[in-house]
Write a protein that holds these residues in place. Structure first.
Motif, PDB file in Angstrom:
ATOM      1  N   VAL A  60      47.023 -47.237  37.878  1.00 28.77           N
ATOM      2  CA  VAL A  60      47.714 -46.703  36.709  1.00 28.77           C
ATOM      3  C   VAL A  60      47.030 -45.399  36.319  1.00 28.77           C
ATOM      4  O   VAL A  60      45.818 -45.392  36.042  1.00 28.77           O
ATOM      5  CB  VAL A  60      47.693 -47.688  35.522  1.00 28.77           C
ATOM      6  CG1 VAL A  60      48.375 -47.075  34.300  1.00 28.77           C
ATOM      7  CG2 VAL A  60      48.372 -48.992  35.914  1.00 28.77           C
ATOM      8  N   PRO A  61      47.736 -44.286  36.304  1.00 26.31           N
ATOM      9  CA  PRO A  61      47.104 -43.012  35.961  1.00 26.31           C
ATOM     10  C   PRO A  61      46.858 -42.886  34.468  1.00 26.31           C
ATOM     11  O   PRO A  61      47.418 -43.624  33.655  1.00 26.31           O
ATOM     12  CB  PRO A  61      48.143 -41.992  36.432  1.00 26.31           C
ATOM     13  CG  PRO A  61      49.447 -42.706  36.239  1.00 26.31           C
ATOM     14  CD  PRO A  61      49.171 -44.147  36.576  1.00 26.31           C
ATOM     15  N   ASP A 111      43.167 -40.950  37.779  1.00 25.84           N
ATOM     16  CA  ASP A 111      42.938 -42.324  37.330  1.00 25.84           C
ATOM     17  C   ASP A 111      41.838 -42.335  36.275  1.00 25.84           C
ATOM     18  O   ASP A 111      41.325 -41.277  35.885  1.00 25.84           O
ATOM     19  CB  ASP A 111      42.612 -43.240  38.509  1.00 25.84           C
ATOM     20  CG  ASP A 111      41.328 -42.846  39.239  1.00 25.84           C
ATOM     21  OD1 ASP A 111      40.511 -42.086  38.664  1.00 25.84           O
ATOM     22  OD2 ASP A 111      41.137 -43.305  40.382  1.00 25.84           O
ATOM     23  N   ALA A 112      41.452 -43.505  35.819  1.00 27.83           N
ATOM     24  CA  ALA A 112      40.474 -43.605  34.738  1.00 27.83           C
ATOM     25  C   ALA A 112      39.119 -43.039  35.125  1.00 27.83           C
ATOM     26  O   ALA A 112      38.339 -42.610  34.251  1.00 27.83           O
ATOM     27  CB  ALA A 112      40.332 -45.063  34.308  1.00 27.83           C
ATOM     28  N   GLN A 118      44.812 -41.993  27.433  1.00 25.72           N
ATOM     29  CA  GLN A 118      44.750 -43.406  27.750  1.00 25.72           C
ATOM     30  C   GLN A 118      45.590 -43.681  29.002  1.00 25.72           C
ATOM     31  O   GLN A 118      46.314 -42.819  29.490  1.00 25.72           O
ATOM     32  CB  GLN A 118      45.278 -44.237  26.572  1.00 25.72           C
ATOM     33  CG  GLN A 118      44.581 -43.975  25.253  1.00 25.72           C
ATOM     34  CD  GLN A 118      43.104 -44.332  25.303  1.00 25.72           C
ATOM     35  OE1 GLN A 118      42.730 -45.374  25.843  1.00 25.72           O
ATOM     36  NE2 GLN A 118      42.263 -43.469  24.731  1.00 25.72           N
ATOM     37  N   LYS A 119      45.475 -44.906  29.504  1.00 26.19           N
ATOM     38  CA  LYS A 119      46.290 -45.258  30.668  1.00 26.19           C
ATOM     39  C   LYS A 119      47.775 -45.096  30.336  1.00 26.19           C
ATOM     40  O   LYS A 119      48.212 -45.404  29.224  1.00 26.19           O
ATOM     41  CB  LYS A 119      46.003 -46.696  31.095  1.00 26.19           C
ATOM     42  CG  LYS A 119      44.673 -46.858  31.823  1.00 26.19           C
ATOM     43  CD  LYS A 119      44.541 -48.256  32.414  1.00 26.19           C
ATOM     44  CE  LYS A 119      43.270 -48.371  33.248  1.00 26.19           C
ATOM     45  NZ  LYS A 119      43.135 -49.720  33.863  1.00 26.19           N
ATOM     46  N   MET A 120      48.507 -44.611  31.303  1.00 20.70           N
ATOM     47  CA  MET A 120      49.939 -44.382  31.123  1.00 20.70           C
ATOM     48  C   MET A 120      50.635 -45.709  30.812  1.00 20.70           C
ATOM     49  O   MET A 120      50.442 -46.698  31.507  1.00 20.70           O
ATOM     50  CB  MET A 120      50.531 -43.786  32.399  1.00 20.70           C
ATOM     51  CG  MET A 120      52.009 -43.447  32.330  1.00 20.70           C
ATOM     52  SD  MET A 120      52.340 -41.843  31.570  1.00 20.70           S
ATOM     53  CE  MET A 120      51.753 -40.726  32.866  1.00 20.70           C
ATOM     54  N   GLU A 131      59.659 -47.219  37.434  1.00 20.55           N
ATOM     55  CA  GLU A 131      58.428 -47.984  37.395  1.00 20.55           C
ATOM     56  C   GLU A 131      57.309 -47.067  37.870  1.00 20.55           C
ATOM     57  O   GLU A 131      57.543 -46.160  38.675  1.00 20.55           O
ATOM     58  CB  GLU A 131      58.510 -49.212  38.299  1.00 20.55           C
ATOM     59  CG  GLU A 131      59.482 -50.272  37.812  1.00 20.55           C
ATOM     60  CD  GLU A 131      59.362 -51.553  38.622  1.00 20.55           C
ATOM     61  OE1 GLU A 131      58.732 -51.524  39.695  1.00 20.55           O
ATOM     62  OE2 GLU A 131      59.880 -52.577  38.176  1.00 20.55           O
ATOM     63  N   ILE A 132      56.095 -47.284  37.384  1.00 24.88           N
ATOM     64  CA  ILE A 132      54.971 -46.438  37.784  1.00 24.88           C
ATOM     65  C   ILE A 132      54.664 -46.695  39.252  1.00 24.88           C
ATOM     66  O   ILE A 132      54.281 -47.801  39.634  1.00 24.88           O
ATOM     67  CB  ILE A 132      53.728 -46.717  36.918  1.00 24.88           C
ATOM     68  CG1 ILE A 132      54.024 -46.401  35.450  1.00 24.88           C
ATOM     69  CG2 ILE A 132      52.539 -45.902  37.410  1.00 24.88           C
ATOM     70  CD1 ILE A 132      52.884 -46.722  34.503  1.00 24.88           C
ATOM     71  N   ARG A 133      54.853 -45.689  40.067  1.00 24.74           N
ATOM     72  CA  ARG A 133      54.556 -45.777  41.490  1.00 24.74           C
ATOM     73  C   ARG A 133      53.502 -44.728  41.836  1.00 24.74           C
ATOM     74  O   ARG A 133      53.802 -43.642  42.317  1.00 24.74           O
ATOM     75  CB  ARG A 133      55.829 -45.587  42.312  1.00 24.74           C
ATOM     76  CG  ARG A 133      56.796 -46.774  42.228  1.00 24.74           C
ATOM     77  CD  ARG A 133      56.119 -48.043  42.715  1.00 24.74           C
ATOM     78  NE  ARG A 133      56.920 -49.236  42.527  1.00 24.74           N
ATOM     79  CZ  ARG A 133      57.626 -49.821  43.500  1.00 24.74           C
ATOM     80  NH1 ARG A 133      57.658 -49.287  44.695  1.00 24.74           N
ATOM     81  NH2 ARG A 133      58.290 -50.932  43.254  1.00 24.74           N
TER      82      ARG A 133
END
Length: 530
Positions: free
Chosen positions: A315-316, A247-248, A323-325, A303-305
């Motif tokens: 959001v990874p 993650d961020a 940057q965020k995916m 979808e991002i899971r």
């Protein structure tokens, strides 16, 4: 664009000497009248297909040419052969008619495993700015004395597959054999082996625990998650920490499954990493080489899971951009990954477990990456099937979550040549019957049903139902109930959460439980236990 336009009025069933079988389904969600669809032009009803008629075909389909007569305005027709898993995978042919009213195609099956196959000829016709789909079918039995390899049929003399055939009206059950089945199958009781072969059209299992059963098992897919890295996989986590999405804040991310009470057991792998993909494919090849007929690919999510260690969505970061995916990149990576699997493991059946509503914000399956991902595989698995408690009682297209919308998604997948497996998430007869009823309404002859929570050795006789060929497509009655007639039965589905309806039947029918009825009031189905 119109999809799944009713193809003609429902045909009446012939008089039977014995009571017909009626299947009444109940759902946890409901529907509302869709906009009126124009009646299919009569000219489309004249479409006929002359293909192999029943009987036995030996060797190649000699003298069994597929002659397709087209209605006017026909531009092309797609012909598909569907059937048992074979040495040589059947393909789809698109025949350009160039204004002709009929085309001839041939299909060589000299390397196919013996079994029942189905010709499916599909054409799209445009009449007065409206597009209609015409689908014509014919069944043929192939006998080449070619037996399937391990994992695709019996190698034990005298032990023959007795599972359900292709064609509408037949419930085809794909069993997901979880850990509890190992002990049940592990005995030497031949009756248990015969039970599996008689009832199961296919199997989804894990390696290495199921490897020992492959010599007598029905066609068996090996389970593999598309982007899971398991917490206990110390070598991978030590040698390739970069494969885990972060993650961020730089914390590892997880797949939201089994996270209660936590932590989640599966890290989220980097689906865009070339080295992660290469390692995944190498492992898949090794598993398939043991005799499995293909891969059952879990979490092919468009979808991002991804979540934190407790399963909370996050959001990874995309390692390629820093940057965020983005949702677009996530879908692109999934599509590219599945396409690479198809290229590098050819001739293997690929089944993807997908979210039918994937890509809601961008038009669902109209998205180019979603279509690429789905057409890279042979079949879609729809977990929870008609027992999905996210469905509603609305009407398509106004309600994107309606049962009707779910059915229309399946129709669109059929248009792409993709059969589906409806994996029930219910427990007990009512939930199973509801999902089975939905299956019969949408099935085009190669779809299947399943049950996510079936305990070892358990069985329901509804999965053995044979209603005979469908006499038409599903229709919607004025009271909102879905209906489809078969040669030997009738299926009615009243969307769950809809008003209960007492339905007077045209004659006496026998239900799956053996009771005789002349009317029925489907009640609200049970909530699934997921």
């Amino acid at each position: 664009m119109l999809v799944s336009t009713p193809r003609g009025a429902r045909a009446s069933s012939s008089t039977a000497r014995q009571l017909a079988l009626a299947l009444f389904a109940l759902l946890v969600l409901a529907l509302a009248p869709s906009s009126a669809l124009a009646a299919t032009p009569k000219i489309l009803k004249k479409a006929t297909v002359s293909a192999p008629k029943g009987g036995t075909v030996r060797g190649t389909l000699t003298g069994s040419k597929c002659l397709v007569r087209l209605p006017v305005n026909g531009s092309k027709i797609k012909v598909t052969v569907r059937g048992p898993l074979s040495v040589k995978k059947p393909k789809t042919k698109t025949l350009k008619t160039k204004g002709k009213k009929k085309v001839v195609c041939t299909w060589k099956t000299s390397a196919f495993a013996d079994g029942t196959y189905q010709f499916v000829a599909t054409a799209r016709q445009k009449i007065k700015a409206k597009t209609y789909k015409v689908s014509l079918k014919r069944t043929v039995i192939v006998k080449n004395k070619v037996t399937a390899s391990a994992g695709m049929g019996s190698t034990i003399p005298g032990l023959l597959a007795e599972g359900p055939p292709l064609g509408t009206g037949n419930a085809r059950f794909v069993a997901r054999l979880l850990q509890g089945w190992d002990g049940w199958l592990g005995g030497i009781d031949s009756n248990r082996r015969q039970f599996v072969r008689q009832h199961f059209w296919g199997v989804v299992a894990h390696t290495p625990s199921y490897d020992q059963y492959l010599p007598w098992s029905p066609p068996t897919l090996v389970y593999k998650d598309l982007y899971a890295i398991y917490r206990e996989d110390t070598p991978t986590l030590t040698n390739h920490p970069e494969w885990v999405l972060k993650d961020a804040a730089g914390n590892p991310t997880f797949i939201d499954w089994g996270c209660q009470p936590g932590p989640c057991p599966q890290y989220a792998g980097d689906i865009g990493s070339p080295t992660f993909r290469a390692n995944w494919i190498a492992q898949a090849k090794e598993a398939v080489a043991k005799g499995y007929s293909g891969l059952w690919i879990d979490d092919a999510n468009m979808e991002i899971r991804v979540g934190d260690a407790a399963g909370n969505a996050t959001v990874p970061v995309d390692p390629r951009t820093g940057q965020k995916m983005t949702f677009a990149n996530w879908r692109r990576y999934i599509a590219e990954f599945l396409e690479q699997i198809r290229r590098e493991i050819p001739g293997t059946q690929l089944v993807a477990n997908v979210l039918w509503f994937g890509g809601t914000s961008i038009g669902r399956d109209a998205d180019q990456f979603i279509r690429r991902a789905y057409t890279a595989v042979d079949r879609l698995n729809l977990e929870r099937g008609f027992n999905d408690d996210g469905l509603t009682a609305g009407y398509s297209p106004r309600d994107a979550w309606a049962v009707e919308s779910f059915m229309e998604f399946i129709d669109r997948m059929h248009d792409l040549g993709l059969p589906v497996t409806l994996d029930s998430a219910g427990s007990g007869r009512e939930a199973w019957e509801y999902n089975l009823g939905g299956f019969f309404l949408v099935d085009q002859g190669a779809d299947a049903v399943g049950e996510m929570q079936l305990t070892a050795g358990d069985w329901w006789n509804g999965w053995d139902v044979r209603l005979g060929p469908a006499l038409g497509e599903r229709t919607r009655r004025s009271d909102g109930v879905f209906e489809r007639q078969f040669a030997k039965g009738l299926v009615l589905l009243n969307p769950t959460r809809a008003t209960p309806r007492t339905i007077k039947l045209p004659k006496a029918y026998k239900r799956i439980d053996g009771s005789t009825v002349t009317s029925v009031t489907p009640q609200r189905g049970p909530r699934p236990r997921c």
